[in-house]
Design an enzyme around this catalytic site. Structure first.
Site, PDB file in Angstrom:
ATOM      1  CG  ASP A 179      -2.001   1.063   1.122  1.00  0.00           C
ATOM      2  OD1 ASP A 179      -3.042   0.757   0.515  1.00  0.00           O
ATOM      3  OD2 ASP A 179      -1.818   2.183   1.642  1.00  0.00           O
ATOM      4  CG  ASN A 214      -4.901  11.258  -5.230  1.00  0.00           C
ATOM      5  OD1 ASN A 214      -4.217  11.358  -6.238  1.00  0.00           O
ATOM      6  ND2 ASN A 214      -5.417  10.108  -4.844  1.00  0.00           N
ATOM      7  CD1 TRP A 262      13.623  -1.732  -8.763  1.00  0.00           C
ATOM      8  CD2 TRP A 262      15.411  -2.930  -8.260  1.00  0.00           C
ATOM      9  NE1 TRP A 262      14.695  -0.905  -8.873  1.00  0.00           N
ATOM     10  CE2 TRP A 262      15.822  -1.610  -8.570  1.00  0.00           C
ATOM     11  CE3 TRP A 262      16.371  -3.868  -7.904  1.00  0.00           C
ATOM     12  CZ2 TRP A 262      17.146  -1.220  -8.524  1.00  0.00           C
ATOM     13  CZ3 TRP A 262      17.699  -3.475  -7.863  1.00  0.00           C
ATOM     14  CH2 TRP A 262      18.080  -2.158  -8.172  1.00  0.00           C
ATOM     15  CD  GLU A 322      -4.582   4.076  -1.673  1.00  0.00           C
ATOM     16  OE1 GLU A 322      -4.871   4.408  -0.522  1.00  0.00           O
ATOM     17  OE2 GLU A 322      -5.391   4.162  -2.622  1.00  0.00           O
ATOM     18  NE  ARG A 374      16.119  -6.477  -4.504  1.00  0.00           N
ATOM     19  CZ  ARG A 374      15.940  -7.758  -4.260  1.00  0.00           C
ATOM     20  NH1 ARG A 374      16.557  -8.329  -3.238  1.00  0.00           N
ATOM     21  NH2 ARG A 374      15.169  -8.508  -5.035  1.00  0.00           N
TER      22      ARG A 374
END
Length: 424
Positions: free
Chosen positions: A299, A307, A329, A342, A362
């Site tokens: 999230d 926004n 990645w 999101e 990572r």
């Protein structure tokens, strides 16, 4: 197959919502693009409107008094006159059971209220195009069926095991059999042994004849098959060529339709329906072969603030760049998709929990160091990740998804910009 030009002026959209304010906002947004708008204030009124007009798409409120959007959707999808119309649900509800039930009843997609204009317009255009290309595919199939049904050449499609998967009436007549006695049966003759061969056939007067056949290799319904073309005269290659071209066109269009239906229109990655289907398949594969897999639910932190501060256009840019970074990645075997808003999900096959945690940390670092250039200024973004892995006591893919979702909320409660794991 010719590409159909998309023109909003040729499209009519039916908006169904019990609040006239919502209809007005949606109507203005769509009319600025050229769409024709009609509306209904209840489910009953919507069904009445369908008797007078056939819209290209329906925007349907999920929760309405008297008759819910789910009930309206079910009635539309069971009516042969209207079932082809794509339905996009309008919902402020994030309850999983509502969205799942909506898809089960035939919904094509959903838009969350308050909606984002760019995403709403993209989803509307995508599903109208999908509907039209589906119709175009059906017309192509009808033309192909007309060709193979009425030509005098016998056409067989035979799989690698020698089972007849398709036969036209001319082929059935040549073997003096009913179509039902040919399809899904072995032919009983060794005709698929080379590129050119001959066999005995029965002419319309019952006399024995000799047919030359040609055999071509292709794919049909994602299977390797042989196309057998049989005729008493020459020009046999022309029939095979036309049939191959028709099959190739259908294969290309089918792949385009599949990609369109499985891709999130804003980010270009897997959409909710697609990523959940991948999760189900990976869960079943793991149960069968006892190989590990892990799941990440992601999230974007404080996305509402982005926004509110910069506008939805910048918000869309943020979602796109985060999606690109996630894809960059990850390994080729991994799958990333957008669950909605999101929220993202990553499926990591053959990955233990410890390795999944390292990947998540990572990703947090990469997003933390990402600067998103906008017309205002560079934006810094962080993400919260819930990490979990398949457990032997998981009964369904929903169990592991709920666990990853819970871990993600724990990451937010612990200060965000981090990965939290729940092992089981």
């Amino acid at each position: 197959m010719e590409k159909i030009a998309f023109n909003p002026q040729d499209c009519t959209i039916l908006i169904v919502d019990d609040l006239i304010q919502n209809i007005q906002v949606l109507g203005r947004t769509l009319e600025t693009q050229g769409y024709s708008i009609t509306y209904a204030l209840s489910g009953k009124e919507a069904l009445q409107r369908l008797q007078a007009i056939q819209p290209d798409l329906i925007l349907l409120d999920l929760l309405m008094p008297e008759m819910s959007g789910l009930e309206v959707c079910e009635q539309i999808k069971t009516n042969p006159h209207y079932h082809h119309i794509p339905i996009l649900f309008l919902t402020a509800s994030h309850e999983e059971e509502h969205l799942i039930e909506a898809f089960e009843k035939g919904a094509a997609d959903y838009v969350t209220k308050p909606f984002r204009s760019t995403e709403l317009l993209a989803r509307v255009q995508t599903h109208i195009q999908l509907k039209r290309q589906t119709r175009q595919l059906q017309q192509s199939e009808n033309k192909l069926n007309t060709i193979v049904t009425h030509i005098k050449d016998g056409i067989l499609i035979v799989d690698e095991l020698g089972i007849v998967k398709f036969a036209n009436p001319a082929a059935a007549q040549m073997f003096d059999r009913k179509l039902s006695d040919l399809i899904d049966h072995e032919l009983g003759l060794p005709i698929v042994v080379g590129k050119v061969a001959e066999l005995d056939i029965i002419h319309s007067r019952g006399t024995l004849g000799r047919a030359e056949i040609t055999v071509g290799e292709t794919e049909w319904l994602e299977q390797k098959v042989s196309i057998v073309s049989m005729r008493d005269v020459s020009d046999r290659n022309q029939v095979e060529k036309k049939l191959r071209i028709a099959l190739d066109k259908q294969k290309v269009l089918s792949r385009k339709l599949q990609k369109l239906a499985n891709t999130d229109v804003l980010t270009g990655i897997a959409n909710r329906r697609n990523i959940l289907a991948v999760l189900q398949k990976e869960f079943q594969r793991t149960q069968r072969y006892k190989e590990p897999f892990s799941l990440l639910v992601i999230d974007v932190d404080h996305f509402k603030l982005v926004n509110d501060s910069y506008g939805h256009t910048i918000g869309d840019q943020v979602l796109k760049e985060i999606s690109q970074m996630l894809v960059k990645w990850l390994r080729n075997v991994d799958t990333v998709g957008r669950l909605g808003g999101e929220e993202f999900m990553i499926i990591l096959p053959t990955t233990e929990l410890q390795e999944a945690m390292e990947i998540a940390e990572r990703l947090c670092e990469q997003i933390r160091n990402l600067e998103i250039d906008t017309t205002f200024s560079a934006i810094k973004i962080t993400i919260s990740i819930g990490v979990t892995a398949y457990q032997d006591n998981d009964k369904t893919d929903t169990d592991i998804l709920k666990r990853a979702d819970e871990a993600m909320y724990q990451a937010k409660e612990c200060g965000r910009d981090r990965a939290i794991t729940i092992s089981g």
